[in-house]
Design a protein around this motif. Structure first.
Motif, short mmCIF file in Angstrom:
data_model
loop_
_atom_site.label_atom_id
_atom_site.label_comp_id
_atom_site.label_asym_id
_atom_site.label_seq_id
_atom_site.Cartn_x
_atom_site.Cartn_y
_atom_site.Cartn_z
N GLN A 41 0.86 -1.39 -0.59
CA GLN A 41 -0.23 0.24 0.11
C GLN A 41 0.30 1.03 0.08
N ARG A 42 1.69 1.41 0.84
CA ARG A 42 2.86 2.20 0.94
C ARG A 42 3.95 2.43 -0.36
N THR A 43 4.14 1.79 -0.90
CA THR A 43 4.52 1.81 -2.48
C THR A 43 3.80 1.89 -3.75
N LYS A 44 2.82 2.22 -3.23
CA LYS A 44 1.43 2.01 -4.63
C LYS A 44 0.79 1.36 -5.19
N LYS A 46 4.06 -0.47 -6.96
CA LYS A 46 4.75 -0.66 -7.57
C LYS A 46 5.44 -1.79 -7.83
#
Length: 70
Positions: A41-44, A46
């Motif tokens: 979630q934090r790296t969306k 990626k």
């Protein structure tokens, strides 16, 4: 010499983590999944494939049977 002490401490911590994972596979699986979702979630998304692979490796290590005592 300080590097050797750090490596020894790291090896000890890794052994302790491995032992804990083998004794508590359900808890480790749950926490690994939760951590993977958080990082994803934090790296969306990626690095979704890499994170998913790492979570699967942790889960497989946790569910592996304990090696026989020597």
């Amino acid at each position: 010499m300080p590097l050797l002490k750090k490596l020894t401490a790291l090896a000890g911590a890794a052994a302790a983590a491995r032992k804990y994972a083998q004794k508590n596979p359900e808890k480790v699986n749950r926490l690994a999944t939760k951590a993977g979702q958080f990082v994803d979630q934090r790296t969306k998304g990626k690095y979704h494939r890499q994170i998913d692979g790492a979570v699967r490796k942790v889960q497989s290590a946790a569910t592996r049977s304990t090696p026989p005592a020597r």
